[in-house]
Motif scaffolding. Structure first.
Motif, mmCIF file in Angstrom:
data_model
loop_
_atom_site.group_PDB
_atom_site.id
_atom_site.type_symbol
_atom_site.label_atom_id
_atom_site.label_comp_id
_atom_site.label_asym_id
_atom_site.label_seq_id
_atom_site.Cartn_x
_atom_site.Cartn_y
_atom_site.Cartn_z
ATOM 1 N N SER A 6 0.832 -1.204 0.000
ATOM 2 C CA SER A 6 0.000 0.000 0.000
ATOM 3 C C SER A 6 0.869 1.256 0.000
ATOM 4 C CB SER A 6 -0.947 0.012 1.197
ATOM 5 O OG SER A 6 -0.232 -0.038 2.414
ATOM 6 N N GLU A 10 0.938 4.144 -2.890
ATOM 7 C CA GLU A 10 0.811 5.565 -2.550
ATOM 8 C C GLU A 10 2.005 6.368 -3.064
ATOM 9 O OE1 GLU A 10 -1.867 7.164 -1.407
ATOM 10 O OE2 GLU A 10 -2.782 5.175 -1.635
ATOM 11 N N LYS A 13 1.628 6.749 -6.796
ATOM 12 C CA LYS A 13 0.633 7.770 -7.093
ATOM 13 C C LYS A 13 1.193 9.173 -6.873
ATOM 14 C CE LYS A 13 -3.660 6.943 -5.777
ATOM 15 N NZ LYS A 13 -4.829 6.479 -5.003
ATOM 16 N N ARG A 60 -0.715 7.366 -12.843
ATOM 17 C CA ARG A 60 -0.407 7.097 -11.429
ATOM 18 C C ARG A 60 -1.289 7.878 -10.463
ATOM 19 N NH1 ARG A 60 3.407 10.055 -13.828
ATOM 20 N NH2 ARG A 60 4.030 12.047 -12.926
ATOM 21 N N THR A 62 -4.364 8.619 -10.622
ATOM 22 C CA THR A 62 -5.726 8.084 -10.495
ATOM 23 C C THR A 62 -5.727 6.568 -10.315
ATOM 24 O OG1 THR A 62 -5.912 7.896 -12.909
ATOM 25 C CG2 THR A 62 -6.695 9.938 -11.894
ATOM 26 N N LEU A 63 -4.571 5.983 -10.056
ATOM 27 C CA LEU A 63 -4.429 4.532 -9.946
ATOM 28 C C LEU A 63 -5.233 3.982 -8.762
ATOM 29 C CD1 LEU A 63 -2.912 2.034 -11.051
ATOM 30 C CD2 LEU A 63 -1.071 2.562 -9.443
ATOM 31 N N GLN A 64 -6.037 2.945 -9.026
ATOM 32 C CA GLN A 64 -6.811 2.274 -7.985
ATOM 33 C C GLN A 64 -6.462 0.789 -7.996
ATOM 34 O OE1 GLN A 64 -8.906 3.610 -5.714
ATOM 35 N NE2 GLN A 64 -8.416 5.646 -6.498
ATOM 36 N N VAL A 65 -5.904 0.298 -6.900
ATOM 37 C CA VAL A 65 -5.556 -1.115 -6.772
ATOM 38 C C VAL A 65 -6.320 -1.675 -5.591
ATOM 39 C CG1 VAL A 65 -3.696 -2.774 -6.437
ATOM 40 C CG2 VAL A 65 -3.244 -0.663 -7.713
ATOM 41 N N ASP A 66 -7.292 -2.552 -5.878
ATOM 42 C CA ASP A 66 -8.150 -3.104 -4.825
ATOM 43 C C ASP A 66 -7.735 -4.505 -4.385
ATOM 44 O OD1 ASP A 66 -9.769 -0.797 -4.917
ATOM 45 O OD2 ASP A 66 -10.816 -1.600 -6.664
#
Length: 195
Positions: A6, A10, A13, A60, A62-66
């Motif tokens: 995480s 961050e 991003k 980067r 707007t990158l969303q990693v779930d």
């Protein structure tokens, strides 16, 4: 202290280049092997993975990693491989050093009569390509010429310039993107001559 995924996301991003290098160090080879299982072409597998990593850098903010970062990357590579196979594309890269240019020739004034490019496309296109290369940012142009005209390997360029292989690949991709946009109006001419 070990950095968590995480935190890496961050940092990525936020534009931290070390986080970008982390993607190469910890995921690049595995992703290339994974892509190779789909496309059965080492160059294309590497190209797909590089495109993905460059794309992640571009988006980067707007990158969303779930999921886990590895799962996210594997799924993204899988999707790109399937798209590539569905499109039926066959892309092969030929270094400029293999097109018949000698080291003594001026890269920006290539003779029309005895180069493969000259026989196919006309002198005007050669001049446009030369001008587009001249207009690349300095570092980008230097790395591009070393790679494409002098045939140097990424590792060799990185060692000579004191930078990482990932940085070399970034500049080459950036050069290709800039040249592609600068020369896009010639695409029809190229396709007519190569058809």
């Amino acid at each position: 202290m070990e950095v968590t995924e995480s935190q890496i996301i961050e940092q990525l991003k936020a534009g931290n280049e070390e986080a970008y290098r982390y993607l190469y160090r910890h995921h690049y080879l595995v992703l290339c092997r994974f892509a190779l299982e789909y496309v059965h072409d080492a160059y294309q597998a590497e190209s797909i993975v590089e495109d993905l990593i460059f794309h992640l850098w571009d988006i980067r903010e707007t990158l969303q990693v779930d999921t886990s970062l590895r799962s996210f990357l594997v799924q993204a590579v899988r999707n790109r491989c399937l798209n590539y196979l569905a499109s039926g594309q066959q892309r092969h890269e030929t270094p400029f050093s293999e097109l018949g240019f000698s080291e003594d020739e001026d890269l920006y004034n290539l003779p029309h009569s005895h180069t493969p490019l000259g026989t196919l496309l006309e002198k005007e296109l050669e001049e446009e390509i030369a001008a587009a290369i001249r207009n690349l940012p300095d570092t980008c142009r230097d790395i591009f010429i070393r790679s494409r005209f002098e045939g140097q390997k990424h590792e060799e360029i990185a060692r000579q310039l004191g930078i990482t292989v990932a940085t070399v690949k970034y500049h080459i991709r950036k050069a290709m993107d800039i040249l592609s946009k600068a020369l896009s109006h010639f695409l029809v001419v190229i396709l007519l001559f190569l058809a």
